[in-house]
Design a protein around this motif. Sequence first.
Motif, mmCIF file in Angstrom:
data_model
loop_
_atom_site.group_PDB
_atom_site.id
_atom_site.type_symbol
_atom_site.label_atom_id
_atom_site.label_comp_id
_atom_site.label_asym_id
_atom_site.label_seq_id
_atom_site.Cartn_x
_atom_site.Cartn_y
_atom_site.Cartn_z
ATOM 1 N N ILE A 105 0.836 -1.188 0.000
ATOM 2 C CA ILE A 105 0.000 0.000 0.000
ATOM 3 C C ILE A 105 0.877 1.246 0.000
ATOM 4 N N TYR A 106 1.911 1.226 0.837
ATOM 5 C CA TYR A 106 2.815 2.386 0.866
ATOM 6 C C TYR A 106 3.491 2.571 -0.481
ATOM 7 N N ASN A 107 3.869 1.463 -1.099
ATOM 8 C CA ASN A 107 4.483 1.539 -2.427
ATOM 9 C C ASN A 107 3.586 2.304 -3.385
ATOM 10 N N CYS A 108 2.344 1.899 -3.471
ATOM 11 C CA CYS A 108 1.406 2.535 -4.405
ATOM 12 C C CYS A 108 1.205 4.010 -4.092
ATOM 13 N N CYS A 109 1.053 4.331 -2.826
ATOM 14 C CA CYS A 109 0.829 5.736 -2.439
ATOM 15 C C CYS A 109 2.027 6.607 -2.757
ATOM 16 N N ILE B 147 4.662 5.867 -4.890
ATOM 17 C CA ILE B 147 5.128 5.801 -6.270
ATOM 18 C C ILE B 147 4.145 6.488 -7.213
ATOM 19 N N ASN B 148 2.868 6.249 -7.037
ATOM 20 C CA ASN B 148 1.887 6.769 -7.989
ATOM 21 C C ASN B 148 1.556 8.235 -7.812
ATOM 22 N N ASN B 149 1.515 8.716 -6.586
ATOM 23 C CA ASN B 149 1.136 10.114 -6.403
ATOM 24 C C ASN B 149 1.619 10.633 -5.058
ATOM 25 N N VAL B 150 2.908 10.803 -4.943
ATOM 26 C CA VAL B 150 3.481 11.252 -3.676
ATOM 27 C C VAL B 150 3.079 12.686 -3.354
ATOM 28 N N LYS B 151 2.793 13.480 -4.375
ATOM 29 C CA LYS B 151 2.422 14.874 -4.126
ATOM 30 C C LYS B 151 1.131 14.968 -3.318
ATOM 31 N N GLU C 109 6.648 18.295 -1.423
ATOM 32 C CA GLU C 109 5.777 18.676 -2.535
ATOM 33 C C GLU C 109 6.593 19.097 -3.753
ATOM 34 N N ASN C 110 7.601 19.926 -3.536
ATOM 35 C CA ASN C 110 8.432 20.379 -4.656
ATOM 36 C C ASN C 110 9.276 19.242 -5.229
ATOM 37 N N GLY C 111 9.788 18.390 -4.372
ATOM 38 C CA GLY C 111 10.617 17.281 -4.823
ATOM 39 C C GLY C 111 9.845 16.189 -5.525
ATOM 40 N N SER C 112 8.558 16.098 -5.245
ATOM 41 C CA SER C 112 7.750 15.041 -5.860
ATOM 42 C C SER C 112 7.606 15.248 -7.363
ATOM 43 N N MET C 113 7.732 16.481 -7.805
ATOM 44 C CA MET C 113 7.622 16.748 -9.244
ATOM 45 C C MET C 113 8.790 16.149 -10.024
ATOM 46 N N ALA C 114 9.941 16.045 -9.380
ATOM 47 C CA ALA C 114 11.125 15.529 -10.058
ATOM 48 C C ALA C 114 11.289 14.019 -9.903
ATOM 49 N N LEU C 115 10.468 13.424 -9.067
ATOM 50 C CA LEU C 115 10.571 11.990 -8.835
ATOM 51 C C LEU C 115 10.091 11.232 -10.063
ATOM 52 N N LYS C 116 10.941 10.393 -10.599
ATOM 53 C CA LYS C 116 10.604 9.661 -11.828
ATOM 54 C C LYS C 116 9.939 8.342 -11.469
ATOM 55 N N GLN C 117 8.716 8.175 -11.945
ATOM 56 C CA GLN C 117 7.974 6.955 -11.642
ATOM 57 C C GLN C 117 8.519 5.743 -12.381
#
Length: 123
Positions: A1-5, A7-11, A76-84
């Motif tokens: 569950i944590y993986n999905c949360c 990886i898919n939409n950390v923002k 929040e700012n770093g989540s934009m650069a996180l590559k899925q």
Amino acid sequence: IYNCCLINNVKKNKQLCYCLLLEKEVFLKFSNHGQFKDATKNVVVVLNYFEGLINEEAERKEEKNLTPEGILDVIENGSMALKQKEFLLLFTYTEEENWQHFFMPFVWSLVLSKTAMWKKEDV
């Protein structure tokens, strides 16, 4: 569950990420355990990524510790650069020894509910 949360939409899950950063040691213990190693790998990678960003921001601002609001902003700012695409979600299935105890009643309940051939009371 944590993986999905994470990886898919950390923002949208920045509070969850913040809480997991506070309890990172728990995931580090599980990441060394053979059974949980694959399941916790992505979570640990994400937490390490944000921990690095938080440390950089603290150094840049010349503060020892950022406020919780500051940490949430970094997440929040770093989540934009996180590559899925760098992450792989793994799911495992373990076949039960007596699988028919679950599947047979389930299958028969579907058959009975979708057909008019038999009355449930007669079966």
